[in-house]
Design an enzyme around this catalytic site. Sequence first.
Site, PDB file in Angstrom:
ATOM      1  N   HIS A 365       0.760  -1.066  -0.189  1.00 22.66           N
ATOM      2  CA  HIS A 365      -0.140  -0.129   0.009  1.00 22.66           C
ATOM      3  C   HIS A 365       0.947   1.352   0.014  1.00 22.66           C
ATOM      4  O   HIS A 365       2.149   1.274   0.249  1.00 22.66           O
ATOM      5  CB  HIS A 365      -0.988   0.104   1.152  1.00 22.66           C
ATOM      6  CG  HIS A 365      -0.581   0.153   2.493  1.00 22.66           C
ATOM      7  ND1 HIS A 365      -0.591   1.445   3.069  1.00 22.66           N
ATOM      8  CD2 HIS A 365      -0.037  -0.479   3.335  1.00 22.66           C
ATOM      9  CE1 HIS A 365      -0.183   1.339   4.392  1.00 22.66           C
ATOM     10  NE2 HIS A 365       0.166   0.419   4.641  1.00 22.66           N
ATOM     11  N   ASP A 376       5.965   2.423   7.225  1.00 22.72           N
ATOM     12  CA  ASP A 376       4.780   2.010   7.014  1.00 22.72           C
ATOM     13  C   ASP A 376       4.049   3.077   6.034  1.00 22.72           C
ATOM     14  O   ASP A 376       3.594   4.105   6.457  1.00 22.72           O
ATOM     15  CB  ASP A 376       3.958   1.787   8.211  1.00 22.72           C
ATOM     16  CG  ASP A 376       2.663   1.375   7.977  1.00 22.72           C
ATOM     17  OD1 ASP A 376       2.299   0.919   6.949  1.00 22.72           O
ATOM     18  OD2 ASP A 376       1.887   1.116   8.975  1.00 22.72           O
ATOM     19  N   GLU A 413      -5.303   1.473   2.329  1.00 20.90           N
ATOM     20  CA  GLU A 413      -5.073   0.220   3.103  1.00 20.90           C
ATOM     21  C   GLU A 413      -5.354   0.673   4.545  1.00 20.90           C
ATOM     22  O   GLU A 413      -5.952  -0.035   5.347  1.00 20.90           O
ATOM     23  CB  GLU A 413      -3.702  -0.030   2.986  1.00 20.90           C
ATOM     24  CG  GLU A 413      -3.359  -1.490   3.826  1.00 20.90           C
ATOM     25  CD  GLU A 413      -2.927  -1.403   4.973  1.00 20.90           C
ATOM     26  OE1 GLU A 413      -2.509  -2.629   5.857  1.00 20.90           O
ATOM     27  OE2 GLU A 413      -2.723  -0.289   5.701  1.00 20.90           O
ATOM     28  N   HIS A 526       8.453   3.999  15.615  1.00 16.21           N
ATOM     29  CA  HIS A 526       7.360   4.750  15.905  1.00 16.21           C
ATOM     30  C   HIS A 526       6.212   4.757  14.901  1.00 16.21           C
ATOM     31  O   HIS A 526       5.794   5.492  13.988  1.00 16.21           O
ATOM     32  CB  HIS A 526       7.953   6.294  15.857  1.00 16.21           C
ATOM     33  CG  HIS A 526       8.800   6.836  17.069  1.00 16.21           C
ATOM     34  ND1 HIS A 526      10.185   6.290  16.843  1.00 16.21           N
ATOM     35  CD2 HIS A 526       8.573   7.479  18.232  1.00 16.21           C
ATOM     36  CE1 HIS A 526      10.881   6.685  17.814  1.00 16.21           C
ATOM     37  NE2 HIS A 526       9.824   7.412  18.591  1.00 16.21           N
TER      38      HIS A 526
HETATM   39 ZN   LIG Z   1       0.877  -0.335   6.417  1.00 16.13          ZN
END
Ligand SMILES: [Zn+2]
Length: 712
Positions: A365, A376, A413, A526
């Site tokens: 994503h 992320d 996502e 984090h």
């Molecule tokens: Zn993710």
Amino acid sequence: MQLILVLIAALGGAEACQRERTFKSHFSHNHVKRQASNVPFPPSLDANEQVLVNSFDNTSISQWSYYYTHGAHLAGQNKTMAQWTADKWAEYGFTSRLDEYYVYLNYPVSHSLQLTYPNGTIFTASLQEEVLAVDETTSYPNRIPTFHGYSFTGNASAEYVYVGRGQQVDFERLIALGVELEGKIAVAKYGGPFRGLKVKNSQEHGMIGTVIFTDPSDDGNITEAKGVVAYPNGPARNPTTVQRGSVQFLSIYPGDPTTPGYTSKEDSPRADKSNSVPHIPSLPISWVDAQPILEALNGYGTAGVEVNRSGWVGAIPGVNYSTGQGSPATLSLTNVMEDHTTWIWDAVGIINGTNQDEVIIVGNHRDAWIVGGAADPNSGSSVLIELSKAFGQLLQTGWKPTRTIVLCSWDAEEYGLVGSTEWVEEYIPWLKGAAVSNLNIDVAVSGPIPGIAATPDLHNISTEVMKKVIWPYRGTTNRTMYDVWIEEDGEIGVLGSGSDYTAFVHRGIGAIDMGAGGGPTDPVYHYHSNYDSYHWMSTFGDPGFISHEAIGQYLTLLLYHLADDAVLPLEPAMYSSELQTYFEDLNTTLGEYNATLDLSELSTAIATFNTSAQEFNALREFAITSNDADLVTVQNHKARDFSRGFTSQGGLPGREFFQNLIFAPGLDTGYAPVTFPAITESITFAGNETLAQEWVGKTAKAIGLAAAILKT
Ligand SMILES: [Zn+2]
Ligand SMILES: *[C@@H]1O[C@H](CO)[C@@H](O)[C@H](O)[C@H]1NC(C)=O
Ligand SMILES: *[C@@H]1O[C@H](CO)[C@@H](O)[C@H](O)[C@H]1NC(C)=O
Ligand SMILES: *[C@@H]1O[C@H](CO)[C@@H](O)[C@H](O)[C@H]1NC(C)=O
Ligand SMILES: *[C@@H]1O[C@H](CO)[C@@H](O)[C@H](O)[C@H]1NC(C)=O
Ligand SMILES: *[C@@H]1O[C@H](CO)[C@@H](O)[C@H](O)[C@H]1NC(C)=O
Ligand SMILES: *[C@@H]1O[C@H](CO)[C@@H](O)[C@H](O)[C@H]1NC(C)=O
Ligand SMILES: *[C@@H]1O[C@H](CO)[C@@H](O)[C@H](O)[C@H]1NC(C)=O
Ligand SMILES: *[C@@H]1O[C@H](CO)[C@@H](O)[C@H](O)[C@H]1NC(C)=O
Ligand SMILES: *[C@@H]1O[C@H](CO)[C@@H](O)[C@H](O)[C@H]1NC(C)=O
Ligand SMILES: *[C@@H]1O[C@H](CO)[C@@H](O)[C@H](O)[C@H]1NC(C)=O
Ligand SMILES: *[C@@H]1O[C@H](CO)[C@@H](O)[C@H](O)[C@H]1NC(C)=O
Ligand SMILES: *[C@@H]1O[C@H](CO)[C@@H](O)[C@H](O)[C@H]1NC(C)=O
């Protein structure tokens, strides 16, 4: 001891975006740790593998990372970034496009949180992360507020109760302790179940709001209290860190909450979303904001240690983690969100294979809760650009894959696997016929230790390919990924949920999720915070982008073999031993719950599957030795198709989206898996042996169907 187990358990699967360090679920089985073998070093690679591996360059990966982490890209808000991704893939030889969906999202407008002490003094929570001079994206004027995606717009003013991790068992304990919940606000600790389920459980107990805080106890020894310097000057957690994230009821229904089971087009009919998103407001806060709130409960109700539940007591100084029953302190929270039905963009890049009825889908994503998102999800996004560049090099040698490769950069996502779920719902007829596997990379890197979770058919190839990758590790460069993985982890996780493989697995398509994460001595990641930034990544997470490079080479070689080996490198037979282990786990659970079920149908089905898998292997071996290409194709197609058998059209009890009868996210965990979920949870949640027995039959039939597909 407990803590070590917790931290190590977190490495069992890949780090997924919606996943944090968690306790291993009681119902997930412990895989046998694999043994090290003599892995040749350096690995020997064939000519194509060398082209792919040598194309990887940490400097260009760092450039892709820099691009992705210097502009806001909350779900549905950065089409330019989607187009840039598609254009990059096109530049390297993929045919690319944007697939658009029209989905429900909500965005933050305003919020507040106040504590009123009994003497009338008011503490106002900051609800903000500190701006850091050295970390440029923390001060962007368009930085994203702290909030919960899909949270409810509303106010709540009331006394409040500390509810631990907010799992159903926590609430049961509070009820047993006589704590009144109705009409109160829940204050819950992050960790354990998916955050949306904490809100769901609060709501189901008549509570009127949920505040969820980060606790430094989840950081083990890497804390300021233990003398470690905090970010940006050191590896401990910055105390103002807030974990944003979705509060959708992920274990019930992922995807656009207004189009359950069908794709979101502009004119799609819209359904009531109240079963999959909360109807009480919630806010995420830092531990410094939580401190006075929890401190005001000290001495009221039952003290944390006496509550006697694992994970209940945290490490905020001065806080006793008391339940708070009888405290006259009150909280007042407001949460204003703006509803939108709006466009999201999945970038799609394709190289047609010779066999277009065999397709490998590689997904990551793109959307993030913050301007950064260096781990992320954009460690994975950067790796996918570098992967496309590597395949571009191979295309230039005249190579063409046997099977079709599809790269996907999912949007939304974070709100609830929206971009991937809507895409799978749109293309399901094609995918059911052609999809071989889904390779998912979300948080590719948040630390140095490799981890994978996968369906059993992918176990062999996923560990074999590890032996072909050099994994730089804690200053050494003389070991393969396999060596490091064996030493640090060595278990392949079971897929629960928390990332974009979910829609694939629950339509009977095999999948792997991969990523490198931190261990107990590594810098604190984090998660969903402004400090998941390029600066953190290049200073603490992966200086030199060397783990990015290694995991990228791994994904690239795995894709190469799945897309190009004449004999599809899937091993259906690996299900036999896995199913047997899940069976034993089920039997143990039944024992713990004093439940009596007749499992004979299930054990017969597992035996039948085993026989079919052996026959499949023998016939495949015969096809290879007799050089029978047509028969190899027949066997490849069976390996592609057999896991469709594991699904049930109507889905699991009470959650029709989740169709896989072998593994699913736990109803009250959201991330962590449950095996034989329909049978297990009919006992552990519904307490209904009749229902469980029905699902023994249905699960056995599904396994029988998978066996039949392998055989025919
Ligand atoms: Zn993710
Ligand atoms: C924390 O440090 C203590 C003392 O050195 C050690 O016993 C413990 O194992 C450490 N915990 C973790 C999670 O590393
Ligand atoms: C989209 O992302 C790019 C790359 O990070 C950035 O340059 C751009 O400003 C972002 N667009 C918006 C509208 O924030
Ligand atoms: C009110 O109570 C709080 C918390 O105990 C304390 O910090 C504060 O000093 C008190 N204020 C007054 C005016 O007494
Ligand atoms: C919630 O509180 C805010 C600020 O106190 C106020 O402006 C708003 O009208 C309230 N909303 C509702 C639905 O009561
Ligand atoms: C909090 O716990 C500590 C030790 O567990 C105890 O000494 C202290 O009195 C407690 N504080 C309150 C206000 O209950
Ligand atoms: C805490 O719970 C465990 C089992 O979960 C039990 O063995 C132990 O006696 C309990 N301790 C107290 C102080 O209640
Ligand atoms: C790939 O195959 C599809 C379906 O057969 C076809 O529509 C498309 O034009 C092909 N793309 C390229 C670049 O050849
Ligand atoms: C790798 O190199 C280190 C020294 O840099 C050495 O101690 C270690 O034994 C080597 N490991 C292997 C597997 O060769
Ligand atoms: C790439 O790796 C080399 C050697 O490991 C290192 O010197 C360089 O700084 C790295 N590049 C980036 C952009 O981090
Ligand atoms: C199932 O569990 C019981 C104990 O609850 C044990 O006696 C039995 O051997 C187990 N059966 C299998 C097949 O593992
Ligand atoms: C199972 O039965 C035993 C003995 O009859 C009892 O102690 C235990 O609490 C029961 N467990 C459950 C989950 O009902
Ligand atoms: C248990 O499940 C059966 C079969 O689905 C159902 O008919 C029955 O009503 C359920 N019992 C309870 C108490 O919910």
